[in-house]
Design a protein around this motif. Sequence first.
Motif, PDB file in Angstrom:
ATOM      1  N   MET B 377     -28.990   4.477 -18.039  1.00  0.00           N
ATOM      2  CA  MET B 377     -29.909   3.525 -17.633  1.00  0.00           C
ATOM      3  C   MET B 377     -31.198   2.821 -18.796  1.00  0.00           C
ATOM      4  O   MET B 377     -31.516   1.352 -19.043  1.00  0.00           O
ATOM      5  N   PHE B 379     -30.782   4.169 -22.346  1.00  0.00           N
ATOM      6  CA  PHE B 379     -30.082   3.707 -23.188  1.00  0.00           C
ATOM      7  C   PHE B 379     -29.680   1.809 -22.925  1.00  0.00           C
ATOM      8  O   PHE B 379     -30.292   0.795 -23.893  1.00  0.00           O
ATOM      9  N   LEU B 380     -29.243   1.441 -21.864  1.00  0.00           N
ATOM     10  CA  LEU B 380     -29.190  -0.229 -21.568  1.00  0.00           C
ATOM     11  C   LEU B 380     -30.354  -0.897 -22.298  1.00  0.00           C
ATOM     12  O   LEU B 380     -30.025  -2.105 -22.537  1.00  0.00           O
ATOM     13  N   ARG B 381     -31.528  -0.424 -21.681  1.00  0.00           N
ATOM     14  CA  ARG B 381     -32.057  -1.589 -21.739  1.00  0.00           C
ATOM     15  C   ARG B 381     -33.206  -0.880 -22.752  1.00  0.00           C
ATOM     16  O   ARG B 381     -33.723  -1.909 -23.891  1.00  0.00           O
ATOM     17  N   VAL B 390     -21.941   1.580 -21.805  1.00  0.00           N
ATOM     18  CA  VAL B 390     -21.972   2.958 -20.979  1.00  0.00           C
ATOM     19  C   VAL B 390     -20.387   3.200 -21.459  1.00  0.00           C
ATOM     20  O   VAL B 390     -19.559   2.845 -20.739  1.00  0.00           O
TER      21      VAL B 390
END
Lengths: 441, 441
Positions: B377, B379-381, B390
């Motif tokens: 999460m 990394f995504l943000r 992911v």
Amino acid sequence: MGVKMGVNEQVSARESATGDVDEYMDALGRRARAASRAIARAGTAVKNAALVAIAKAIERDAPALREANARDVERARANGQDPAFIDRLTLSDKALKSMIEGLHQVAALPDPVGEIGNLKFRPTGIQVGQMRVPLGVIGIIYESRPNVTIDAAALCLKSGNATILRGGSEAIESNTALARAIGEGLAAAGLPADVVQVVETTDRAAVGKLITMTGYVDVIVPRGGKSLIARLMADARVPMIKHLDGICHVYVDDRADLDKALTITDNAKTHRYGTCNTMETLLVARGIAERALPVLGRRFAEKQVELRADPASKAILQAAGIERVVEATPEDWSTEYLAPILAVKVVDGLDEAIDHINQYGSAHTDSIVTEDHDRAMRFLREVDSASVMVNASTRLADGFEFGLGAEIGISNDKLHARGPVGLDGLTSLKYVVLGHGEVRQ
Amino acid sequence: MGVKMGVNEQVSARESATGDVDEYMDALGRRARAASRAIARAGTAVKNAALVAIAKAIERDAPALREANARDVERARANGQDPAFIDRLTLSDKALKSMIEGLHQVAALPDPVGEIGNLKFRPTGIQVGQMRVPLGVIGIIYESRPNVTIDAAALCLKSGNATILRGGSEAIESNTALARAIGEGLAAAGLPADVVQVVETTDRAAVGKLITMTGYVDVIVPRGGKSLIARLMADARVPMIKHLDGICHVYVDDRADLDKALTITDNAKTHRYGTCNTMETLLVARGIAERALPVLGRRFAEKQVELRADPASKAILQAAGIERVVEATPEDWSTEYLAPILAVKVVDGLDEAIDHINQYGSAHTDSIVTEDHDRAMRFLREVDSASVMVNASTRLADGFEFGLGAEIGISNDKLHARGPVGLDGLTSLKYVVLGHGEVRQ
């Protein structure tokens, strides 16, 4: 330079070679870029705490803020600025209170950052959606209105962006004092000071640099008159969210309800003359002109609005005994008066109205008054403006009225955000993919 | 000039003064703007009919199209163009078939134009929503790939935009022949010929003019290599939807599943070397590097991929007996190889991976391989790229794979559309207000 300049150093900056201002702005940009990472990942509670702490600092420092502002006002008066300018520059009690309320309101708005929508499975097994994320670094260029310093800082902060604020030079002491309150609020919430930076040199070269720092600045939001925006547009390399002018129309269709037409055109023109969503041209269908124009024209005459009329509407208005009617020139169709002046034209019907608006308007806000469903729908679809309305006053084109909670400005560009720009307009959507080891076949 | 130039007139245009090209392009722009109104209000059935009619015209005229194309290919060969260039230029049977299929696919996609969303009542009584509308006039600038002529025309037409297409000069005869098929399709559906215009001069000044005609062109979509885009960016005044390069990363976290890491990194690098969503840098967490790098490295060695490794990863790879490992230079972190070369770096963990990607990447597509939810999460943000993933291959960043139906390109700008751009990215949202006589209080 590499460090913020205080007010006392302005003179040297103003007199310095452009090279120094370039360095100063580069340093600001570099720090903003670094700070943008921190504010982008900051949680909602932290951002709200900063907003509330800024409000508290302003409340506490109100006397000092007013003193700094008084010095700006005195200098502006000495420089011969007009009363409207002085009014916009002055931080009255009411203006300070409204700033503080604004900060609390922005704190209360939902946080748009991190919202994930539209998450759908694809045949490969991945799930694809879109996450709302900050734009990064936003540069705000505005005239000598210190309230914009706080409004813009608050919206950019809440939407997770770092901000570089460049206000009019006449407001420099007010803005520097407000910058201290902002810095205090950021520190109280544990956020880096560089999340909001105020350009503390009045050198004009700073603006030229800011709008070309594509490596550090993601978007420029200019707020001000047409001449400021036009100047910036000519030189900017950073994308802008902006509107150049507001030439808004109301078209009174021959199937209009005359009461609605009167209420709407009156409000659209006379509620406030100087705003971008004020009606500047009234179009009336030929089939209703004889009935409508005397009624509407009398209302405008009562309110001392000068009518610039095409020959057809002029004949009707004068036959009805309405004074203050002059013959329109072609220039009137593309003029934003921002004054008690209204261009008036009789058109054959919907098609001519749409053509006229698309040709002469500024793609800002346009409204049709009609009881006819098909015509209303055609107007909505075919008028190529940021806000299109049926039976409503153009003055309603506004972030608060539209339910955005607040607005940083109104855009009549076509890419990105159109119309009133709120928190969402200061963000963009990136794709997120949730997989389990999927690959491309 | 004021009229389209045929192929026979090209030479004179090419040799003419820039003034003539300016006039020619101005006329194209004026006609595109006029046509944009017609295509914006065209119904779904009409647009689909045009797409199908274009497909039929291409099918019927296939022999003539191949002849025109053969002349382009012959000239390109004589000019010493390389096999890859000739391949992209050639209209094979397969390429023609794929064009025809593409047209039918775009016809089958839902029409985004006119869709109204989010229509909500406000306390004043007005109902406010957003309507999806075409951008207006789109300029497409591309290299000598005739298939882009049809792909781009189809997507712009379906999204209700008028298009000006400017392909590489080596494809001029192919594009002129395709333009005839497009014109026929438009006519069959009752749409104006100017909805899709092909620039029929090979004069380079035409491009310079096209990217500065802000009065006529709403957006430029350049498709081509980095050098083309960089050249356009320097001079454009019209906004662009573009990506400059794709420096995509896969980060193998120390909580990665090693099987997934192998499958994903293999696919991300070796599925196709020359695409913008191919992995160019592999980041491996220190905690898993000793286990992961030998496995991943061997797979790359088998496929003849040269590894440009930082000292830490180089030591591990060489200890595992993997050849074709050279020491990376700082330049490698920001190089888009588009070749069987991969930069490899050991990082301490997630924070360093995110910092590295945000510093050296191109904000295109980046993926984390991990079994850890919080890290996924974060990394995504925190990775500031158009597509973040992911446990999936970067090669999946694609309009078809994401479910857009088709794509005009991939944007790594931050404003407007990010990532793969489909029909929605060729439209924008305007506000619609449904009232009953409401005014601003």
